[in-house]
Design an enzyme around this catalytic site. Structure first.
Site, PDB file in Angstrom:
ATOM      1  N   ASN A 186       9.118   6.774   4.769  1.00 19.60           N
ATOM      2  CA  ASN A 186       8.376   7.673   5.644  1.00 19.60           C
ATOM      3  C   ASN A 186       8.681   9.135   5.326  1.00 19.60           C
ATOM      4  O   ASN A 186       8.537   9.552   4.189  1.00 19.60           O
ATOM      5  CB  ASN A 186       8.618   7.320   7.111  1.00 19.60           C
ATOM      6  CG  ASN A 186       7.456   6.535   7.694  1.00 19.60           C
ATOM      7  OD1 ASN A 186       6.306   6.943   7.565  1.00 19.60           O
ATOM      8  ND2 ASN A 186       7.731   5.407   8.315  1.00 19.60           N
ATOM      9  N   ASN A 202       2.396   4.603   1.540  1.00 16.30           N
ATOM     10  CA  ASN A 202       2.654   5.129   2.881  1.00 16.30           C
ATOM     11  C   ASN A 202       2.775   6.651   2.771  1.00 16.30           C
ATOM     12  O   ASN A 202       1.957   7.284   2.114  1.00 16.30           O
ATOM     13  CB  ASN A 202       3.892   4.471   3.495  1.00 16.30           C
ATOM     14  CG  ASN A 202       3.907   4.563   5.006  1.00 16.30           C
ATOM     15  OD1 ASN A 202       2.890   4.327   5.648  1.00 16.30           O
ATOM     16  ND2 ASN A 202       5.035   4.908   5.586  1.00 16.30           N
ATOM     17  N   ARG A 258       0.866  -1.183   0.000  1.00 18.76           N
ATOM     18  CA  ARG A 258       0.000   0.000   0.000  1.00 18.76           C
ATOM     19  C   ARG A 258       0.899   1.228   0.000  1.00 18.76           C
ATOM     20  O   ARG A 258       2.094   1.144   0.263  1.00 18.76           O
ATOM     21  CB  ARG A 258      -0.904   0.035   1.243  1.00 18.76           C
ATOM     22  CG  ARG A 258      -0.143   0.167   2.562  1.00 18.76           C
ATOM     23  CD  ARG A 258      -1.064   0.572   3.699  1.00 18.76           C
ATOM     24  NE  ARG A 258      -0.420   0.567   4.997  1.00 18.76           N
ATOM     25  CZ  ARG A 258       0.361   1.530   5.477  1.00 18.76           C
ATOM     26  NH1 ARG A 258       0.646   2.588   4.725  1.00 18.76           N
ATOM     27  NH2 ARG A 258       0.894   1.437   6.681  1.00 18.76           N
ATOM     28  N   ASP A 299       9.874   8.374  11.989  1.00 23.54           N
ATOM     29  CA  ASP A 299       8.660   8.282  11.171  1.00 23.54           C
ATOM     30  C   ASP A 299       8.556   9.550  10.317  1.00 23.54           C
ATOM     31  O   ASP A 299       9.525   9.980   9.728  1.00 23.54           O
ATOM     32  CB  ASP A 299       7.453   8.063  12.082  1.00 23.54           C
ATOM     33  CG  ASP A 299       6.308   7.354  11.395  1.00 23.54           C
ATOM     34  OD1 ASP A 299       6.030   7.651  10.222  1.00 23.54           O
ATOM     35  OD2 ASP A 299       5.644   6.518  12.033  1.00 23.54           O
TER      36      ASP A 299
END
Length: 284
Positions: free
Chosen positions: A148, A102, A100, A196
């Site tokens: 990220n 991100n 998927r 992140d």
């Protein structure tokens, strides 16, 4: 080192809050709940509304042309405008079936950078970092694990990128004309958590959310030195962006899935001694 404490902005718990944006054109906050496939928006009066795409949404990047967004999803990129979404680019031939999208960001030229990540716990982390421009999708960094945070320096000569399981934020040389990135090296590493989503301030310092670490860290964008820390009362701090009239407040997302802390999954803000830069918009 400077220390800050984040404050509650929205005490609703989101399963996997991510992709925070503040659009000063409309004084609008936005974020996604990846797992629940929802785009959330909050206007200047505090009114909230959401849109359910029916599949995981990794990020929602504001469009330059309108009030809408470019949604990075599981099977493609979608344009969300006027309360509905239409597929703009099919990614089923690009992604593996269990991938998927991100995190995603628009670069200063209006190109879309987006990462692929596995969508389940049955596969080891893997994916690529992509860029979409002029109807073409290119791999910019192959063999990432969890793509990220992304940012570009003020002079556009450097690109910053966090690959979470590498516990590092990387810096690259960046060609503003072509978008090509080269000369990857580690700018800094993170302990007691993983890096992140991130934001950049007007001095090219990096503010990175530390997943599993209850905090945001500020690092020098040239040396990697740790300069400041924001304590967040949520374990899975996921991303941040600058907001407000003077862009001196951080807007922070977190994840609540699998956790039972009072503020896990909530949204936060924190006033800081730095000024952020306005986000770049997706140009179609």
């Amino acid at each position: 080192m400077v220390k800050y404490e984040a404050e509650i902005f929205d005490n609703n718990s989101y399963s996997l809050g991510e992709s925070p944006y503040y659009d000063s054109r409309f004084e609008r906050f936005s974020w996604v709940d990846i797992i629940n496939g929802r785009l959330w928006m909050r206007d200047k009066d505090g009114n909230k509304r959401s849109f359910d795409l029916g599949q995981p949404i990794g990020a929602a990047v504001p469009l330059k042309r309108s009030y809408g967004f470019l949604l990075a999803a599981m099977d493609g990129l979608y344009i969300y405008e006027d309360g509905k979404a239409e597929k703009y680019l099919d990614l089923t031939g690009t992604y593996k079936p269990y991938w998927r999208s991100n995190d995603a960001k628009a670069d200063p030229s209006g190109r879309l950078w987006f990462g692929a990540s596995v969508a389940d716990d049955d596969h080891a982390p893997e994916g690529n970092l992509y860029c979409y421009s002029a109807e073409n999708v290119k791999i910019m960094q192959a063999d990432t694990r969890i793509s990220n945070g992304m940012a570009w320096s003020r002079d556009r000569k450097h690109f910053y990128f966090s690959d979470s399981p590498e516990y590092a934020v990387f810096i690259y040389d960046h060609d503003p004309e072509t978008g090509i990135i080269t000369n990857r090296r580690v700018l800094f590493t993170v302990e007691n958590g993983v890096p992140d989503g991130l934001a950049i301030d007007s001095d090219d310092n990096i503010w990175v959310a530390v997943w599993g670490g209850n905090r945001i860290e500020k690092h020098d964008g040239r040396t990697g030195e740790l300069l400041a820390e924001i304590t967040v009362p949520a374990k899975q701090t996921s991303s941040c962006c600058f907001c407000g009239e003077d862009m001196k407040t951080l807007f922070i997302t977190s994840a609540g899935v699998g956790l039972d802390g009072k503020y896990d999954g909530c949204l936060f803000t924190c006033r800081v001694d730095a000024q952020g830069v306005a986000p770049d918009y997706m140009v179609l």
